[in-house]
Motif scaffolding. Structure first.
Motif, PDB file in Angstrom:
ATOM      1  N   LEU A  44       3.648   7.163  -4.081  1.00 26.15           N
ATOM      2  CA  LEU A  44       3.142   5.814  -3.846  1.00 26.15           C
ATOM      3  C   LEU A  44       1.619   5.821  -3.764  1.00 26.15           C
ATOM      4  N   VAL A  45       1.003   4.763  -4.285  1.00 24.73           N
ATOM      5  CA  VAL A  45      -0.436   4.566  -4.143  1.00 24.73           C
ATOM      6  C   VAL A  45      -0.672   3.125  -3.708  1.00 24.73           C
ATOM      7  N   GLN A  46      -1.646   2.935  -2.858  1.00 21.44           N
ATOM      8  CA  GLN A  46      -2.017   1.596  -2.413  1.00 21.44           C
ATOM      9  C   GLN A  46      -3.105   1.094  -3.360  1.00 21.44           C
ATOM     10  N   VAL A  47      -2.895  -0.106  -3.925  1.00 17.92           N
ATOM     11  CA  VAL A  47      -3.815  -0.637  -4.918  1.00 17.92           C
ATOM     12  C   VAL A  47      -4.192  -2.071  -4.575  1.00 17.92           C
TER      13      VAL A  47
ATOM     14  N   VAL B  73      -5.623  -2.342 -11.775  1.00 21.97           N
ATOM     15  CA  VAL B  73      -5.785  -2.358 -10.322  1.00 21.97           C
ATOM     16  C   VAL B  73      -6.661  -1.187  -9.899  1.00 21.97           C
ATOM     17  N   ARG B  74      -7.240  -1.305  -8.711  1.00 15.64           N
ATOM     18  CA  ARG B  74      -8.073  -0.236  -8.156  1.00 15.64           C
ATOM     19  C   ARG B  74      -7.322   0.448  -7.030  1.00 15.64           C
ATOM     20  N   VAL B  75      -7.361   1.774  -7.007  1.00 22.69           N
ATOM     21  CA  VAL B  75      -6.664   2.554  -5.980  1.00 22.69           C
ATOM     22  C   VAL B  75      -7.473   2.508  -4.689  1.00 22.69           C
ATOM     23  N   THR B  76      -6.808   2.075  -3.593  1.00 23.65           N
ATOM     24  CA  THR B  76      -7.488   1.987  -2.299  1.00 23.65           C
ATOM     25  C   THR B  76      -6.932   2.972  -1.281  1.00 23.65           C
ATOM     26  N   GLY B  77      -5.813   3.609  -1.601  1.00 23.53           N
ATOM     27  CA  GLY B  77      -5.251   4.576  -0.673  1.00 23.53           C
ATOM     28  C   GLY B  77      -4.104   5.338  -1.309  1.00 23.53           C
ATOM     29  N   THR B  78      -3.780   6.474  -0.701  1.00 24.40           N
ATOM     30  CA  THR B  78      -2.665   7.293  -1.164  1.00 24.40           C
ATOM     31  C   THR B  78      -1.791   7.634   0.043  1.00 24.40           C
TER      32      THR B  78
END
Length: 97
Positions: free
Chosen positions: A54-57, A44-49
């Motif tokens: 938690l990380v948004q992917v 997956v690619r990280v799109t937010g923190t």
């Protein structure tokens, strides 16, 4: 009279230090390996923190979700927006598709 200099330390590591691996070498060994994801994992690619652990992917199907980073990696690795992670898929997600 001049005071004597302290005896110099030898460069030979002590027995308890021979197999010790410093943080730099640990990070280097992790980064030099190229892990392959198993069937229960996804890239997956990280799109937010959002914060905390938690990380948004976003996955290959352009679905966005939150992923939890285990606390043992909290201060060991840095996760940047735009980077890639290998995540474990959950049972309910695997059943959907």
């Amino acid at each position: 009279p001049r005071p004597k200099a302290p005896p110099s330390r030898s460069s030979t590591p002590l027995p308890h230090q021979r197999h010790a691996m410093g943080r730099g070498r640990k990070v280097e060994s992790v980064l030099s390996e190229l892990p392959e994801p198993t069937e229960s994992q996804a890239i997956v690619r990280v799109t937010g923190t959002p914060g905390g652990n938690l990380v948004q992917v976003t996955d290959e199907a352009s679905r966005t979700f939150l992923a939890r980073v285990p606390s043992k990696f909290r201060n060991v690795i840095w996760i940047r927006i735009g980077g890639y992670l290998i995540v474990e898929r959950e049972a309910d997600e695997e059943a959907e598709g």
